[in-house]
Enzyme design. Structure first.
Site: not given
Length: 254
Positions: A61, A88, A176, A180, A211
């Site tokens: 984790d 990932n 998000y 990144k 996804t």
């Protein structure tokens, strides 16, 4: 270039579903031994069983330091090295629910996104990557041909988002997308730290893949979305470090 002659040992985080799972499938098919990282070990073991001998489930984790350290200890004890690390694992939100991406974007701007959501996203996407890097670096240093592949996104590019013509510019926010951007910065720090060593570092984007990360609203298949991650993960020692690409070898501006 695909490394067909040397069987390599890789750790892929967030690998029990989505792009991570597809990457594991492709790397196992290429003849490598893959440690399939999963927060839920039972889920990881179920997936690994279906993939055969080349896939080995490992509990990790990336938001739990003790979990990361335990994974590193296990790898050190059982193998003593690591050839490839694919960071990932990522999350896109904590409260999207059934909202569309456009609806979610409206409640995730700099002025109204919940701070606890920003912290949760960054804990996985930024701090988790750095924590895994620090724990696994001693193992990568034991390999003669080591590589780190960090899975980012084109929406993290400051250059692209500064262009009014960029189609995803309107959804750039502190959650998000900005995580990144931060991941790209962390990756650059890794690249600079390791540029005079044998460990290479690459940054890749799987594109807008369908996804759970985006509520399956993505336009690319899992197979297509994983291709650049796999291509770079299979680089041999002659392939360079320091790249930021999407399929196929298309350079993304930082």
């Amino acid at each position: 270039m695909e490394n067909k002659t040397i069987r390599r040992l890789a750790l892929v985080t967030g690998a029990n579903q989505g792009v991570g799972l597809e990457v594991v499938k492709k790397l196992v098919a290429a003849g490598h031994t893959i440690l399939l990282g999963s927060r839920d070990l039972a889920k990881g073991e179920a997936v690994a069983k279906d993939l055969g001998d080349g896939a080995i489930a490992i509990q990790i984790d990336v938001t739990d330091q003790s979990s990361i350290e335990a994974a590193a200890v296990r790898i050190a004890k059982e193998y003593g090295y690591l050839d490839l690390l694919v960071n990932n694992a990522a999350i896109s939100n904590t409260r999207k629910g059934d909202l569309s991406l456009q609806e979610y974007a409206r409640i995730s701007k700099a002025s109204n996104i919940a701070m606890n959501e920003v912290r949760s996203i960054w804990e996985t996407n930024v701090f988790g990557v750095l924590a895994v890097y620090q724990a696994m670096l001693p193992l990568l240093q034991q390999s003669k041909d080591a590589r780190i592949v960090n899975v980012s996104s084109g929406v993290g590019s400051l250059t692209l988002n500064a262009d009014p013509a960029f189609p995803y510019r309107g959804v750039y926010g502190p959650g998000y997308a900005a995580s990144k951007t931060a991941l790209n910065g962390i990756t650059l720090a890794m690249m600079l730290e390791l540029e005079n060593t044998h460990i290479k570092v690459n940054l890749v984007s799987p594109g807008f893949t369908s996804t759970a990360l985006n509520g399956f609203e993505g336009t690319e298949s899992i197979e297509d979305g994983s291709r650049e991650v796999v291509r770079v993960a299979l680089f041999g020692p002659e392939e360079r470090s320091g790249t930021y690409t999407r399929w196929e070898n298309e350079q993304i501006p930082w």
